[in-house]
Design a protein around this motif. Sequence first.
Motif, PDB file in Angstrom:
ATOM      1  N   PRO A  54     -14.449  -7.054  33.475  1.00  0.00           N
ATOM      2  CA  PRO A  54     -14.847  -6.723  34.843  1.00  0.00           C
ATOM      3  C   PRO A  54     -13.690  -6.986  35.810  1.00  0.00           C
ATOM      4  N   GLY A  55     -13.521  -6.077  36.749  1.00  0.00           N
ATOM      5  CA  GLY A  55     -12.457  -6.192  37.734  1.00  0.00           C
ATOM      6  C   GLY A  55     -11.180  -5.483  37.332  1.00  0.00           C
ATOM      7  N   GLU A  56     -11.050  -5.137  36.070  1.00  0.00           N
ATOM      8  CA  GLU A  56      -9.855  -4.455  35.581  1.00  0.00           C
ATOM      9  C   GLU A  56      -9.859  -2.987  36.028  1.00  0.00           C
ATOM     10  N   THR A  57      -8.703  -2.477  36.394  1.00  0.00           N
ATOM     11  CA  THR A  57      -8.584  -1.071  36.759  1.00  0.00           C
ATOM     12  C   THR A  57      -8.482  -0.247  35.484  1.00  0.00           C
ATOM     13  N   VAL A  58      -9.382   0.711  35.343  1.00  0.00           N
ATOM     14  CA  VAL A  58      -9.465   1.556  34.157  1.00  0.00           C
ATOM     15  C   VAL A  58      -9.691   2.998  34.580  1.00  0.00           C
ATOM     16  N   VAL A  59      -9.625   3.889  33.615  1.00  0.00           N
ATOM     17  CA  VAL A  59      -9.989   5.287  33.826  1.00  0.00           C
ATOM     18  C   VAL A  59     -11.301   5.516  33.093  1.00  0.00           C
ATOM     19  N   ARG A 113     -26.859   7.354  37.236  1.00  0.00           N
ATOM     20  CA  ARG A 113     -26.444   6.872  35.917  1.00  0.00           C
ATOM     21  C   ARG A 113     -25.624   7.967  35.270  1.00  0.00           C
ATOM     22  N   GLY A 114     -24.872   7.575  34.278  1.00  0.00           N
ATOM     23  CA  GLY A 114     -24.065   8.563  33.589  1.00  0.00           C
ATOM     24  C   GLY A 114     -23.566   8.051  32.260  1.00  0.00           C
ATOM     25  N   VAL A 115     -22.966   8.970  31.538  1.00  0.00           N
ATOM     26  CA  VAL A 115     -22.294   8.630  30.290  1.00  0.00           C
ATOM     27  C   VAL A 115     -20.810   8.821  30.554  1.00  0.00           C
ATOM     28  N   GLY A 116     -20.081   7.750  30.351  1.00  0.00           N
ATOM     29  CA  GLY A 116     -18.643   7.809  30.556  1.00  0.00           C
ATOM     30  C   GLY A 116     -17.925   7.036  29.472  1.00  0.00           C
ATOM     31  N   LEU A 117     -16.697   7.432  29.218  1.00  0.00           N
ATOM     32  CA  LEU A 117     -15.835   6.714  28.278  1.00  0.00           C
ATOM     33  C   LEU A 117     -14.750   6.008  29.066  1.00  0.00           C
ATOM     34  N   VAL A 118     -14.490   4.772  28.713  1.00  0.00           N
ATOM     35  CA  VAL A 118     -13.506   3.956  29.410  1.00  0.00           C
ATOM     36  C   VAL A 118     -12.185   3.998  28.641  1.00  0.00           C
ATOM     37  N   PHE A 119     -11.116   4.333  29.381  1.00  0.00           N
ATOM     38  CA  PHE A 119      -9.777   4.374  28.809  1.00  0.00           C
ATOM     39  C   PHE A 119      -8.844   3.523  29.666  1.00  0.00           C
ATOM     40  N   ASP A 120      -7.737   3.111  29.074  1.00  0.00           N
ATOM     41  CA  ASP A 120      -6.797   2.285  29.827  1.00  0.00           C
ATOM     42  C   ASP A 120      -5.905   3.100  30.755  1.00  0.00           C
ATOM     43  N   ASP A 121      -5.789   4.421  30.532  1.00  0.00           N
ATOM     44  CA  ASP A 121      -4.942   5.248  31.390  1.00  0.00           C
ATOM     45  C   ASP A 121      -5.357   6.721  31.295  1.00  0.00           C
ATOM     46  N   PHE A 122      -4.781   7.538  32.186  1.00  0.00           N
ATOM     47  CA  PHE A 122      -5.094   8.965  32.185  1.00  0.00           C
ATOM     48  C   PHE A 122      -4.578   9.666  30.934  1.00  0.00           C
ATOM     49  N   GLY A 123      -3.542   9.131  30.308  1.00  0.00           N
ATOM     50  CA  GLY A 123      -3.019   9.742  29.082  1.00  0.00           C
ATOM     51  C   GLY A 123      -4.067   9.760  27.985  1.00  0.00           C
ATOM     52  N   SER A 124      -4.762   8.642  27.798  1.00  0.00           N
ATOM     53  CA  SER A 124      -5.823   8.582  26.787  1.00  0.00           C
ATOM     54  C   SER A 124      -6.995   9.478  27.176  1.00  0.00           C
ATOM     55  N   GLN A 133     -15.615  18.881  23.093  1.00  0.00           N
ATOM     56  CA  GLN A 133     -16.133  20.238  23.207  1.00  0.00           C
ATOM     57  C   GLN A 133     -17.131  20.406  24.353  1.00  0.00           C
ATOM     58  N   GLY A 134     -17.596  19.310  24.939  1.00  0.00           N
ATOM     59  CA  GLY A 134     -18.629  19.368  25.971  1.00  0.00           C
ATOM     60  C   GLY A 134     -18.057  19.350  27.377  1.00  0.00           C
ATOM     61  N   ASP A 135     -18.963  19.189  28.331  1.00  0.00           N
ATOM     62  CA  ASP A 135     -18.589  19.155  29.743  1.00  0.00           C
ATOM     63  C   ASP A 135     -17.940  17.826  30.105  1.00  0.00           C
ATOM     64  N   ILE A 136     -17.105  17.883  31.132  1.00  0.00           N
ATOM     65  CA  ILE A 136     -16.514  16.687  31.724  1.00  0.00           C
ATOM     66  C   ILE A 136     -16.712  16.809  33.226  1.00  0.00           C
ATOM     67  N   VAL A 137     -17.363  15.815  33.830  1.00  0.00           N
ATOM     68  CA  VAL A 137     -17.574  15.808  35.272  1.00  0.00           C
ATOM     69  C   VAL A 137     -16.247  15.512  35.965  1.00  0.00           C
ATOM     70  N   GLY A 138     -15.497  14.560  35.445  1.00  0.00           N
ATOM     71  CA  GLY A 138     -14.210  14.188  35.997  1.00  0.00           C
ATOM     72  C   GLY A 138     -13.827  12.802  35.519  1.00  0.00           C
ATOM     73  N   SER A 139     -12.621  12.395  35.874  1.00  0.00           N
ATOM     74  CA  SER A 139     -12.128  11.068  35.498  1.00  0.00           C
ATOM     75  C   SER A 139     -11.687  10.336  36.747  1.00  0.00           C
ATOM     76  N   VAL A 140     -12.036   9.059  36.812  1.00  0.00           N
ATOM     77  CA  VAL A 140     -11.720   8.236  37.980  1.00  0.00           C
ATOM     78  C   VAL A 140     -11.001   6.978  37.516  1.00  0.00           C
ATOM     79  N   GLN A 141      -9.907   6.668  38.205  1.00  0.00           N
ATOM     80  CA  GLN A 141      -9.192   5.423  37.932  1.00  0.00           C
ATOM     81  C   GLN A 141      -9.459   4.468  39.084  1.00  0.00           C
ATOM     82  N   SER A 142     -10.152   3.380  38.791  1.00  0.00           N
ATOM     83  CA  SER A 142     -10.454   2.364  39.790  1.00  0.00           C
ATOM     84  C   SER A 142     -10.975   1.127  39.075  1.00  0.00           C
ATOM     85  N   PRO A 143     -11.162   0.031  39.813  1.00  0.00           N
ATOM     86  CA  PRO A 143     -11.660  -1.191  39.178  1.00  0.00           C
ATOM     87  C   PRO A 143     -13.078  -1.026  38.610  1.00  0.00           C
TER      88      PRO A 143
END
Length: 151
Positions: A54-59, A113-124, A133-143
Motif C-alpha cells: 500500500p502506498g507504492e506507485t504502480v500501474v 469496482r473493476g478487474v485490474g492487473l497491477v504492474f510495476d511500470d508501463f512497459g509490463s 485478447q479482451g477489452d482494456i479500459v485503460g492504465s493508470v500510474q498512481s499510488p
Amino acid sequence: MLYRPACGLAAALVVSVLTGCTGDSDTPTTPSSTTSPTTSAAPPTAPPEYSPSPGETVVVTWLAVAPAADGDEAFDLTVQQLADIGYDVAPMDLSCQDAALPSLGLPDDPTARGVGLVFDDFGSSTEFASVWQGDIVGSVQSPLLCDLATG
C-alpha cells in the motif's frame, strides 16, 4: 499520476515475408545456400502481475469496470479469461488506486469496482496488452491505497 489510454497499449507485431522472386522475371529464384533458414519468433507471453505494498506507485491496467450494484458476477468472464492465461485476480474497488476514475474518464462513483492487473511500470502493462485478447479500459500510474491481499 500518469494515464495511458487503451489504444496506446496495443503492440503491433510486424512480420516480413521474403519471396524468392525477382521483380524482372516470372521465374522464382532459389535461395542460395548462404541464406539462413527463417525462424519464427516465440509467441509473446504475459508478464507476471506485480505484488505491491500500500502506498507504492504502480500501474494498474483496468480491464473491466462497473458499479458495485452490478455485483462481482459482472466480472466473471474477465476473471475466467485472465485465469486461462495464468492470472489469479478478483474484482477490487477502483478507489484502491488514487485518482483511477477521473484518469480513466469515468464518472465519480465511490462504489465502482473493476478487474485490474497491477504492474510495476508501463512497459509490463504494454507487454500484457500485446497478449490480451479482451477489452482494456485503460492504465493508470498512481499510488495504491489498499492492501490488495485483504481486498
